[in-house]
Design an enzyme around this catalytic site. Structure first.
Site, short mmCIF file in Angstrom:
data_model
loop_
_atom_site.label_atom_id
_atom_site.label_comp_id
_atom_site.label_asym_id
_atom_site.label_seq_id
_atom_site.Cartn_x
_atom_site.Cartn_y
_atom_site.Cartn_z
N HIS A 193 22.18 -29.99 -11.99
CA HIS A 193 22.28 -30.63 -13.31
C HIS A 193 20.96 -30.69 -14.05
O HIS A 193 20.89 -31.31 -15.12
CB HIS A 193 22.81 -32.05 -13.20
N LYS B 299 21.80 -41.64 -25.70
CA LYS B 299 21.59 -40.96 -24.43
C LYS B 299 20.43 -41.67 -23.74
O LYS B 299 19.77 -42.49 -24.36
CB LYS B 299 21.24 -39.48 -24.65
N ARG B 300 20.20 -41.36 -22.46
CA ARG B 300 19.05 -41.97 -21.80
C ARG B 300 17.76 -41.66 -22.57
O ARG B 300 17.67 -40.63 -23.23
CB ARG B 300 18.95 -41.46 -20.36
N LYS C 26 14.34 -35.43 -24.32
CA LYS C 26 15.45 -35.62 -25.26
C LYS C 26 14.93 -35.91 -26.67
O LYS C 26 15.67 -35.89 -27.64
CB LYS C 26 16.37 -36.74 -24.78
N THR D 229 26.73 -33.88 -22.76
CA THR D 229 28.18 -34.05 -22.89
C THR D 229 28.48 -34.97 -24.07
O THR D 229 29.56 -34.90 -24.65
CB THR D 229 28.80 -34.64 -21.60
N LYS E 177 31.47 -35.06 -27.24
CA LYS E 177 32.25 -36.24 -27.67
C LYS E 177 32.09 -36.46 -29.17
O LYS E 177 33.05 -36.78 -29.88
CB LYS E 177 31.79 -37.49 -26.90
C1 26W Z 1 16.59 -38.29 -8.13
C2 26W Z 1 16.57 -38.81 -9.52
C3 26W Z 1 17.58 -38.16 -10.39
C4 26W Z 1 18.65 -38.89 -10.86
C5 26W Z 1 19.60 -38.29 -11.66
C6 26W Z 1 17.47 -36.82 -10.71
C7 26W Z 1 18.41 -36.23 -11.50
C8 26W Z 1 19.47 -36.96 -11.98
C9 26W Z 1 20.54 -36.31 -12.81
C10 26W Z 1 20.85 -34.93 -12.29
C11 26W Z 1 20.17 -36.29 -14.24
C12 26W Z 1 21.36 -36.01 -15.10
O1 26W Z 1 22.18 -36.87 -15.33
N1 26W Z 1 21.48 -34.79 -15.60
C13 26W Z 1 22.41 -34.53 -16.67
O2 26W Z 1 23.63 -34.05 -16.17
C14 26W Z 1 24.59 -33.90 -17.20
C15 26W Z 1 25.90 -33.50 -16.57
O3 26W Z 1 25.84 -32.21 -16.10
C16 26W Z 1 24.11 -32.90 -18.23
O4 26W Z 1 25.04 -32.85 -19.27
C17 26W Z 1 22.75 -33.29 -18.76
O5 26W Z 1 22.26 -32.29 -19.61
C18 26W Z 1 21.79 -33.54 -17.62
O6 26W Z 1 20.57 -34.06 -18.10
#
Ligand code: 26W
Length: 820
Positions: free
Chosen positions: A363, A554-555, A560, A662, A666
Site C-alpha cells: 500500500h 485524509k491523514r 499529501k 480512496t 468517494k
Molecule cells: C508501520 C506503519 C505503517 C502504518 C500504516 C505503514 C504503512 C501504513 C499504511 C500502509 C498506510 C496506508 O494506509 N496506505 C494507504 O493505503 C490506501 C489503501 O490502499 C491507499 O489508498 C493510500 O494511497 C495509501 O496511502
C-alpha cells in the site's frame, strides 16, 4: 414487504419486544428511565441477535460447501458505525424506523448515539472495511481477522489551534452491541523462550519452540452482513488476555519469566491501535501485537480447516490468506512453524503449502513506511520464527545465486536480512519471496512497484506482481450517506445499482438534461446545508452554501500536501487584500486530518491552518469570500457528511507518492470535481471521466524524479514568483498569530531551507492556475452540474465490488457460495 430472506418477514411486534427485553435485561433500564443511548444499545442488540443467527448459519454452509475461502489479515479495519449500514444491508431500515417510532423514538437520533469503531488509521484500514463489505455483498466466502483494540485511533481536539489527543474508548462502558464473544474459539499464544532439538519417534531430528510464557487470545465477532443476501461473515477481532490463574501464578513466581519479561501485562498487547500512518516506529509491543494477531488467526484458520474434515495437504486449495500490507507478515513463518514442528511436514511440503496460500498487498512506496524488525528483537520474542526466516532466506539466496551468479550487490539488495550495525528483517522482501501474488493498489502504483520497488523480484518471479485497483463500497459511500442522491439515481437507473454499480452509467444520458441538473444540484445543496448545520452547531462558524465547498480530508502527511492547499489559501488572502481587481467566487476550504502524535511538522501544519482559519473567518476585508474550516476529530461518521457536500475534492499528493487514494473515489461518486495530480487512482479516474471533467495539474512522476535528480532548488520558485513569495512570507509575520511572529515559520522553513522534499513550490503555480479555472467553471452552474453528474455516472469502475472480483478471479481463485 421485507426484502431479504435472512430475516424472513419482519415481525414488528417481536422486534419491539426484543428491544424492550434488551433494554431491561441487558442494560438494566426501564422504558421510563431509558435515555437515547440505552435505546440505541437495545436496538443494536436486538438486531445483532438476528445477524448472529445468520452468521452461524453461514459458517456452517460455507464449511459444507468445500469452497476456497479468503482470510483477510489486517491490523486495521476502519469499519465506522455499523447500525445504520447494517440496517440497509438487512433491508430493514424502513421497518426498524417504523418500529422505533412506535416506541416513541426517532431512528436517526438513535443512530447518532453510536460511537465510531475507529480500529484503523486511514486508507489501509478503510479499504479493509470496504473489501469486507464487498466480499459479503457478493458472497465470496471470507473471514476478516483483526485485533480487538481497547482504544481505537485517538480522538482529536484543538487547544489554541494545536492538536490534542485523547484516548478513544470506542466500546463505552456497556460494550459494543454488535460484538459477540466466541469463548469456544480461544487460542493460546506463546512468546519468548527458546528452541530445542529433539529426536522424534521416527528417529528424525526435529526442532520445537518452548515459549517462556503464554497469553490468551479471545475472539470477538462482528457481523459482516451481505447486502440483500443471506450471508453474514465474521470480522474476528482478537483480544489479548492473561491466561488462566494457574499460569499466571507461575508467571508471577518468576520461574518462567526472566526479569526482561516481567513487565508484560497481557492486556497491554491489544490495548491501543498504533497511530502511525505510513511511518514505521519499530516498537517491540507492536511486534507483539502483530505476532499475537497472526498466531490467533492462523490457528483459527487451521481449526476451521480441520473441523470441516479436511487434510493438511489440502490447505492451500481451500484457504487463501491475504496480507494487508506487511503488518501481518509474521503469519508466514508462523504457518511454516506449525507445518514443520506440529504437523511434521518436511520443508518442501510445508513451503509448497505456504507459498500457495499467502498473497500480499503493498500500500505504499514511502521508504519510511517499509517495515523492518531487528533480528535481535525477533530472536528474543520469537526464536523459532527467526530460525525459519533465516532458512527461507538461505534458500532464497541460492535462487538468487543461480539467477545472478556471483552478484553480491543484488544479493545484498534482495536479501530478507539487511546487513548493517544491527541486522534487520525486511518484511516486504519476506512477503515477496513467500507469497504467490503481490499486488499494488492502483495501475500507476503497481507499475512503480515493478519499476522502482521490486524490479529484480519482478525479473526473478515473472507474473507474481499484479495490480488490483482499489475501490469503495457504494452501499456506505452513496446509498447510506447520500440518501438524496440515491433516490435520484434509483429513479433514473433502477434500484439495484448499490450491488451493480455499472448501472449508474445510465445517468450519463441525463448529464445535459436541464431538469435533472436542477434536481441533482438541489440534492448537492441540501447536503451542503447539512454540513453547514454541523459546522454551525459544533464550531459556531456560519457558512454560505452558495460558496464552493472545497474539501481535503485524509491523514495529515507532507506527501499529501495539505500545506500546498494552505499556501494557496494564503495567496487568495493576499490577493483579496492587495489586488483591488481580484475577484473570486466565495469559497470554503474544509480540512479534516489527524496527525500522528509524534509527527511534529504535521502538527505544525494543523496549527497553521487553524490560525489562518481564525483570522480569515473574521476578517471583514475579505467580504465573506474566503472561509477555512478545520473539522476536528475527522472520522468515518464525519466523512459521511463531508463527501456528499463537496463541490471540489483535493487530491494533491506529489506524483508517485499516493499509492491509490480512496477518498478521491468517494468524492467523485458523490458528484465532487477533483483537483488532483497524476498520482494513484487519480490517473484512472481521469481515464474514466475524461480530461474535461477533472482538474489535473502538476508534475508527473517522471518529472518529479528528474527534478529531484537534477537538484531541486525551491528558492528558484520562491524568487521567480512574487505571489508565492508573498504567500510564504506571511508565515513569518504575526498576521495570523498577533503579537507572536514566527509561530508558523516552521512550514516556510521546511519548504525553503528544508529543501521542500515534496515539491510544494514546484507545483504551486500550476495548482493556483487550476484553481482559477475551477472558479470560472463553477460560475457556469449548468456546466458544473453536467460535469458533476458525469463524475457520478462514470465512477462504476471504483466500486470495491469490482476490486474484490479482480482479487477473486486473478489472485484468490474464489467462487461465490450462496445458501440454497
Ligand atoms: C508501520 C506503519 C505503517 C502504518 C500504516 C505503514 C504503512 C501504513 C499504511 C500502509 C498506510 C496506508 O494506509 N496506505 C494507504 O493505503 C490506501 C489503501 O490502499 C491507499 O489508498 C493510500 O494511497 C495509501 O496511502
Amino acid at each position: 414487504m421485507t426484502t431479504r430472506g435472512q430475516t424472513q418477514q419482519f415481525d414488528k411486534a417481536a422486534f419491539k419486544a426484543a428491544v424492550q427485553k434488551h433494554l431491561v435485561t441487558t442494560y438494566a433500564q426501564t422504558v421510563e428511565t431509558a435515555d437515547t443511548r440505552s435505546w440505541y444499545l437495545a436496538v443494536g442488540r436486538a438486531l445483532a441477535e438476528i445477524s448472529t443467527g445468520s452468521l452461524l448459519e453461514t459458517e456452517k454452509f460455507v464449511a459444507e460447501s468445500n469452497a476456497r475461502s479468503v482470510n483477510y489479515l489486517s491490523l486495521e479495519f476502519l469499519i465506522g458505525r455499523l447500525t445504520g449500514n447494517n440496517l440497509i444491508s438487512m433491508g430493514l431500515y424502513e421497518d426498524v424506523s417504523g418500529a422505533v417510532e412506535e416506541l416513541g423514538l426517532n431512528l436517526s437520533d438513535l443512530l447518532e448515539e453510536e460511537r465510531d469503531p475507529a480500529l484503523g488509521n486511514g486508507g489501509l484500514g478503510r479499504l479493509a472495511a470496504c473489501f469486507m463489505d464487498s466480499l459479503a455483498a457478493q458472497e465470496y466466502p471470507a473471514v476478516g481477522y483483526g485485533l480487538h483494540y481497547e482504544y481505537g485511533l485517538f480522538r482529536q481536539s484543538f487547544e489554541n489551534g494545536r492538536q490534542v489527543e485523547a484516548p478513544d474508548a470506542w466500546r463505552g462502558i456497556e460494550g459494543y452491541p454488535w460484538e459477540v464473544l466466541r469463548p469456544e474459539l480461544n487460542q493460546t499464544v506463546g512468546l519468548y523462550g527458546r528452541v530445542e532439538s529433539y529426536i522424534n519417534e521416527d528417529g528424525e531430528n526435529c526442532r520445537r519452540w518452548v515459549p517462556a510464557l503464554n497469553v490468551e487470545g479471545v475472539a470477538w465477532d462482528l457481523p459482516l452482513i451481505g447486502y440483500d443476501n443471506k450471508s453474514v461473515y465474521p470480522l474476528r477481532l482478537w483480544e489479548c488476555r492473561s491466561p488462566a490463574p494457574f499460569n499466571l501464578a507461575r508467571f508471577n513466581d518468576g520461574d518462567y519469566v526472566g526479569a526482561q519479561y516481567g513487565q508484560l501485562e497481557a492486556g497491554n498487547v491489544t490495548k491501543v491501535l498504533y497511530p502511525n500512518d505510513n511511518h514505521d516506529q519499530g516498537k517491540a509491543l507492536r511486534l507483539m501485537q502483530q505476532y499475537f494477531h497472526c498466531a490467533c488467526s492462523v490457528a483459527d484458520i487451521l481449526r476451521r480447516h480441520f473441523a470441516a474434515g479436511h487434510k493438511i495437504e489440502d490447505f492451500a486449495k481451500l484457504e487463501a490468506i491475504q496480507l494487508n500490507d506487511t503488518h501481518p507478515t509474521i503469519a508466514i513463518p508462523e504457518l511454516m512453524r506449525i507445518l514443520l514442528d506440529e504437523q511434521n511436514l518436511d520443508w518442501d511440503a510445508a513451503w509448497a503449502i505456504c507459498s500457495k496460500t499467502f498473497a500480499y498487498t503493498n500500500h505504499t512506496l514511502l521508504p519510511e513506511a517499509l517495515e523492518t524488525w531487528s533480528e535481535a528483537l525477533i530472536s528474543e520474542m520469537l526464536p523459532r520464527h527467526m530460525e525459519i526466516i533465516f532458512e527461507i532466506n538461505h534458500r532464497f539466496m541460492s535462487l538468487v545465486e543461480k539467477k545472478w551468479p556471483g552478484n553480491n550487490e543484488i544479493k545484498r539488495k534482495l536479501s530478507i536480512i539487511e546487513e548493517g550495525p544491527q541486522r534487520m528483517v525486511r518484511m516486504a522482501n519476506l512477503c515477496v519471496v513467500s507469497t504467490y501474488a503481490v499486488n499494488g493498489v492502483a495501475a500507476l502504483h503497481s507499475e512503480l512497484v515493478k519499476r522502482d520497488l521490486f524490479p529484480e523480484f519482478h525479473e526473478l518471479f515473472p507474473g507474481r506482481l499484479h495490480n488490483v485497483t482499489n475501490g469503495v463500497t457504494p452501499r456506505r459511500w452513496v446509498k447510506y450517506c447520500n440518501p438524496g442522491l440515491s433516490a435520484l439515481i434509483s429513479e433514473k437507473v433502477g434500484d439495484d445499482w448499490p450491488k451493480k454499480l455499472e448501472k449508474i452509467a445510465g445517468l450519463e444520458k441525463f448529464a445535459d438534461d436541464k431538469a435533472f441538473q436542477k434536481r441533482y444540484m438541489a440534492v448537492k445543496k441540501e447536503n451542503k446545508q447539512r454540513l453547514a448545520n454541523w459546522v454551525e452547531e459544533n464550531m459556531g462558524i456560519e457558512l454560505d452554501t452558495d460558496a464552493i465547498f472545497d474539501i481535503q480530508i485524509k491523514r495529515l502527511h507532507e506527501y499529501k500536501r495539505q500545506h500546498l492547499n494552505l499556501v494557496h489559501i494564503l495567496s487568495l488572502y493576499h490577493r483579496l487584500i492587495n489586488e483591488p481587481t481580484f475577484d473570486m467566487h466565495p469559497r470554503v476550504f474544509f480540512f479534516g486530518a489527524k496527525a500522528a502524535p509524534g509527527y511534529a511538522l504535521a502538527k505544525d501544519i494543523i496549527f497553521a491552518i487553524n490560525k489562518v482559519a481564525e483570522k480569515v473567518n473574521n476578517d471583514p476585508r475579505l467580504g465573506g469570500k474566503l472561509k477555512v474550516v478545520f473539522i476536528p476529530d475527522y472520522r468515518v461518521s464525519l466523512a459521511e457528511i463531508l463527501f456528499p457536500a463537496a463541490d471540489v475534492s483535493e487530491q494533491i499528493s506529489t506524483a508517485g507518492k499516493e499509492a491509490s487514494g480512496t477518498g478521491n473515489m468517494k468524492f467523485a461518486l458523490n458528484g465532487a470535481l477533483t483537483i488532483g495530480t497524476m498520482d494513484g487512482a487519480n490517473v484512472e479516474m481521469r481515464e474514466e471521466v475524461g480530461d474535461e471533467n477533472i482538474f489535473i495539474f502538476g508534475l508527473l512522476v517522471d518529472e518529479v524524479q528528474k527534478l529531484l535528480e537534477e537538484g531541486y532548488d525551491p528558492y528558484r520558485y520562491y524568487h521567480a514568483d512574487s505571489l508565492l513569495r508573498a504567500s510564504l512570507d506571511l508565515l513569518e509575520t504575526d498576521e495570523f498569530t498577533p503579537g507572536k511572529p514566527g509561530q508558523l515559520a516552521a512550514i516556510r522553513h521546511n519548504l525553503l531551507e528544508g529543501g521542500d522534499p515534496y515539491l510544494v513550490l514546484a507545483d504551486f503555480a500550476d495548482y493556483a492556475k487550476t484553481h482559477e479555472k475551477i472558479d470560472a467553471e463553477y460560475r457556469d452552474q449548468e456546466n458544473w452540474a453536467r460535469k458533476a453528474i458525469l463524475n457520478t455516472a462514470l465512477m462504476s469502475k471504483f466500486s470495491s465490488d469490482r476490486s474484490i472480483r479482480d482479487y477473486a478471479n486473478n489472485i484468490w481463485n474464489l467462487k461465490p457460495v450462496s445458501k440454497k
